[in-house]
Design a protein around this motif. Structure first.
Motif, mmCIF file in Angstrom:
data_model
loop_
_atom_site.group_PDB
_atom_site.id
_atom_site.type_symbol
_atom_site.label_atom_id
_atom_site.label_comp_id
_atom_site.label_asym_id
_atom_site.label_seq_id
_atom_site.Cartn_x
_atom_site.Cartn_y
_atom_site.Cartn_z
ATOM 1 N N LYS A 26 -0.545 -6.204 0.441
ATOM 2 C CA LYS A 26 -1.357 -5.008 0.223
ATOM 3 C C LYS A 26 -0.452 -3.781 0.176
ATOM 4 C CE LYS A 26 -5.098 -6.987 3.065
ATOM 5 N NZ LYS A 26 -6.062 -7.320 2.011
ATOM 6 N N GLN A 27 -0.865 -2.786 -0.618
ATOM 7 C CA GLN A 27 -0.101 -1.543 -0.739
ATOM 8 C C GLN A 27 -1.070 -0.375 -0.856
ATOM 9 O OE1 GLN A 27 3.555 -1.173 -1.051
ATOM 10 N NE2 GLN A 27 2.929 0.904 -0.565
ATOM 11 N N GLY A 28 -0.728 0.747 -0.250
ATOM 12 C CA GLY A 28 -1.526 1.955 -0.387
ATOM 13 C C GLY A 28 -2.892 1.829 0.260
ATOM 14 N N ALA A 29 -3.930 2.376 -0.393
ATOM 15 C CA ALA A 29 -5.270 2.412 0.182
ATOM 16 C C ALA A 29 -5.825 1.023 0.440
ATOM 17 C CB ALA A 29 -6.212 3.180 -0.740
ATOM 18 N N ALA A 30 -5.369 0.020 -0.318
ATOM 19 C CA ALA A 30 -5.869 -1.345 -0.127
ATOM 20 C C ALA A 30 -5.411 -1.958 1.182
ATOM 21 C CB ALA A 30 -5.421 -2.242 -1.285
ATOM 22 N N ALA A 31 -4.410 -1.353 1.841
ATOM 23 C CA ALA A 31 -3.909 -1.912 3.086
ATOM 24 C C ALA A 31 -4.799 -1.593 4.274
ATOM 25 C CB ALA A 31 -2.496 -1.409 3.356
ATOM 26 N N ALA A 32 -5.845 -0.809 4.076
ATOM 27 C CA ALA A 32 -6.886 -0.586 5.090
ATOM 28 C C ALA A 32 -6.326 -0.137 6.426
ATOM 29 C CB ALA A 32 -7.726 -1.850 5.261
ATOM 30 N N GLY A 33 -5.431 0.841 6.403
ATOM 31 C CA GLY A 33 -4.940 1.417 7.644
ATOM 32 C C GLY A 33 -3.767 0.695 8.261
ATOM 33 N N ALA A 34 -3.355 -0.440 7.682
ATOM 34 C CA ALA A 34 -2.200 -1.159 8.219
ATOM 35 C C ALA A 34 -0.918 -0.487 7.743
ATOM 36 C CB ALA A 34 -2.245 -2.610 7.761
ATOM 37 N N ALA A 35 0.220 -0.905 8.330
ATOM 38 C CA ALA A 35 1.509 -0.371 7.893
ATOM 39 C C ALA A 35 1.746 -0.772 6.441
ATOM 40 C CB ALA A 35 2.620 -0.913 8.787
ATOM 41 N N TYR A 36 2.289 0.128 5.626
ATOM 42 C CA TYR A 36 2.472 -0.121 4.189
ATOM 43 C C TYR A 36 3.927 -0.500 3.917
ATOM 44 C CZ TYR A 36 -1.775 2.744 3.967
ATOM 45 O OH TYR A 36 -3.038 3.259 4.147
ATOM 46 N N PRO A 37 4.229 -1.549 3.102
ATOM 47 C CA PRO A 37 3.231 -2.514 2.635
ATOM 48 C C PRO A 37 2.885 -3.506 3.740
ATOM 49 C CG PRO A 37 5.390 -3.167 1.892
ATOM 50 C CD PRO A 37 5.576 -1.863 2.611
ATOM 51 N N SER A 38 1.799 -4.209 3.594
ATOM 52 C CA SER A 38 1.365 -5.202 4.564
ATOM 53 C C SER A 38 1.351 -6.568 3.895
ATOM 54 C CB SER A 38 -0.043 -4.877 5.075
ATOM 55 O OG SER A 38 -0.060 -3.620 5.718
ATOM 56 N N THR A 39 1.966 -7.555 4.533
ATOM 57 C CA THR A 39 2.044 -8.895 3.984
ATOM 58 C C THR A 39 1.443 -9.884 4.965
ATOM 59 O OG1 THR A 39 4.061 -8.351 2.776
ATOM 60 C CG2 THR A 39 3.582 -10.682 3.081
ATOM 61 N N PHE A 40 0.585 -10.767 4.452
ATOM 62 C CA PHE A 40 -0.101 -11.765 5.268
ATOM 63 C C PHE A 40 0.110 -13.139 4.635
ATOM 64 C CE2 PHE A 40 -2.299 -7.739 5.233
ATOM 65 C CZ PHE A 40 -2.559 -7.474 6.575
ATOM 66 N N ASN A 41 0.547 -14.102 5.427
ATOM 67 C CA ASN A 41 0.720 -15.468 4.951
ATOM 68 C C ASN A 41 -0.207 -16.385 5.739
ATOM 69 O OD1 ASN A 41 2.923 -15.015 3.061
ATOM 70 N ND2 ASN A 41 4.150 -14.567 4.879
ATOM 71 N N THR A 42 -0.897 -17.269 5.030
ATOM 72 C CA THR A 42 -1.837 -18.199 5.649
ATOM 73 C C THR A 42 -1.495 -19.615 5.222
ATOM 74 O OG1 THR A 42 -3.559 -16.496 5.505
ATOM 75 C CG2 THR A 42 -4.274 -18.732 6.019
ATOM 76 N N TYR A 43 -1.368 -20.536 6.202
ATOM 77 C CA TYR A 43 -1.039 -21.934 5.934
ATOM 78 C C TYR A 43 -2.099 -22.800 6.620
ATOM 79 C CZ TYR A 43 3.463 -19.449 5.755
ATOM 80 O OH TYR A 43 4.459 -18.543 5.511
ATOM 81 N N GLY A 44 -2.533 -23.858 5.958
ATOM 82 C CA GLY A 44 -3.546 -24.691 6.589
ATOM 83 C C GLY A 44 -3.554 -26.113 6.093
ATOM 84 N N ILE A 45 -3.995 -27.011 6.957
ATOM 85 C CA ILE A 45 -4.262 -28.391 6.590
ATOM 86 C C ILE A 45 -5.620 -28.752 7.168
ATOM 87 C CG2 ILE A 45 -1.863 -29.156 6.433
ATOM 88 C CD1 ILE A 45 -2.166 -30.323 9.246
#
Length: 422
Positions: free
Chosen positions: A397-416
């Motif tokens: 996420k970058q800018g306004a899409a980051a919803a108040g988080a530190a810019y840029p914001s990166t999220f990784n999701t792993y699942g089985i």
């Protein structure tokens, strides 16, 4: 009361199965797995998937790497009852009642908003603890006139997204498959529509749909109402779908804050923002050789100030929540693009991959931003009804899409996980 209704519904469905001529059956999906995510809040026992897959809005101090159980990594865990009666001459009456729940603790699927702490996963969804929150409708069909569904139904744009046009159709690993927002034409509350008449008519390979929902507000005919239409063409190799909707005074829910002088959220209460929504969608797919299918789409979503805010302010409860405060939303718009493919490597192995790009024009002082998702998934089928799966998604996420988080914001999701249908 809810437990009693659930037990009665289950008994009624079992009785229907035993009496096959009634055309009543019990069905469902059980999907459970293990998920690890970065920059995430704590996994919540009350949230519909356990973890918000589209990035945490929790404060940076409350985020970290988390490992735990997910509910419905591929398909939402649910059970339902459906049935039909033949009225002769091709006419029939049918119904669908479908309930979402958490396989981890058996609770009804919900947003996890009310009473949640700041470090628990919580986000607005179209499931807020309703007994039959996923679907509840009575249907009348005729071979010439078409079908009419009456009750709580899917948004028409959600029909498109979940109808084979999402390249990675995994609830936890696709931003357009998760309970709404992009897939629901703007907000997650809009993914499923209450108090609706949904008309469906097929002409060969063409299908037309129209939906109108009633707000039921005195002296405000269009308050909290929606009008939607889609038209599409689909054969065994090619599909193209387009649609438009305008929804008045749609609600978006958030945790309202804390009790004065404490850090405790106000019990069972939410803050509500009201907006009008205008949305367009165009999606297509092409099957090259019975193994490779390419899918893509575009959605435009425009937020507008609510048409009937004075009527909206009279709303003091929504689903299981008390309305603590309400706000008239402003103007902004999203452009949502996606492209990807799925490939049947063998009769038992299926691979999927997709890229999703969301741009936000917030206007005013809010600024603009973007949200980019890259997702891959693999399925191994033990039978037609049961499969293992593994998936990974990156969200930046970058800018306004980051919803108040530190810019840029990166999220990784792993699942089985493992999924079985019945």
């Amino acid at each position: 009361m809810k437990k009693s209704l659930l037990a009665l519904a289950a008994l009624a469905s079992v009785a229907g199965i035993a009496n096959a001529q009634d055309g009543v059956q019990l069905y469902g999906v059980l999907d459970a797995g293990v998920v690890q995510a970065t920059n995430a809040a704590d996994i919540s026992p009350t949230f519909v998937t356990g973890l918000v897959p589209t990035g945490s809005s929790a404060k940076a101090a409350d985020r970290g790497t988390v490992l735990g159980m997910m509910n419905g990594g591929e398909s939402a865990t649910r059970w339902g009852i459906k049935g039909s009666e033949d009225l002769g001459s091709g006419r029939k009456v049918s119904f669908t009642l479908e309930s979402g729940f958490s396989i981890g603790n058996g609770t009804l699927a919900q947003a996890g908003l009310a009473g949640s702490s700041t470090n628990l996963s919580a986000a607005d969804t179209s499931l807020n603890g309703q007994l039959f929150g996923r679907q509840a409708h009575l249907d009348l069909s005729d071979p010439y006139y078409g079908e009419l569904q009456i009750g709580r139904v899917y948004n028409l744009q959600a029909d498109i997204v979940s109808g084979g046009y999402d390249p990675v159709d995994f609830q936890m690993f696709s931003p357009i498959a998760f309970s709404g927002f992009y897939g629901g034409g703007g907000t997650t509350d809009n993914f499923r529509i209450d108090n609706s008449l949904k008309y469906i008519k097929a002409y060969g390979n063409y299908k037309f749909k129209y939906l109108h929902s009633f707000g039921g507000i005195s002296n405000s005919y269009n308050a909290r109402s929606s009008d939607q239409a889609t038209i599409g063409y689909e054969n065994t190799r090619f599909g193209l779908q387009g649609g438009y909707q305008y929804t008045h005074d749609v609600s978006e829910l958030a945790v309202p804050g804390t009790l004065t002088g404490t850090t405790t959220p106000i019990p069972n209460a939410v803050a509500v923002t009201f907006n009008d929504l205008r949305s367009y969608i165009l999606a297509g797919k092409y099957n090259f050789n019975q193994k490779l299918t390419v899918k893509g789409g575009y959605e435009f979503v425009q937020y507008l100030p609510p048409s009937n805010y004075s009527a909206d302010q009279q709303l003091n409860s929504i689903y299981t929540y008390t309305v603590a405060s309400s706000t008239a939303g402003g103007s902004k718009q999203y452009n949502v693009y996606w492209l990807g493919a799925d490939y049947n490597l063998s009769d038992r192995i299926k691979l999927s991959g997709g890229y999703y790009w969301v741009t936000l024009q917030a206007g005013g002082t809010a600024g603009d931003g973007y949200d980019k998702y890259a997702s891959v998934a693999a399925e191994y089928y033990l039978s037609k009804r049961t499969n293992f799966y593994a998936a990974v998604m990156n969200d930046t996420k970058q800018g306004a899409a980051a919803a108040g988080a530190a810019y840029p914001s990166t999220f990784n999701t792993y699942g089985i996980g493992v999924r079985t249908k019945f």
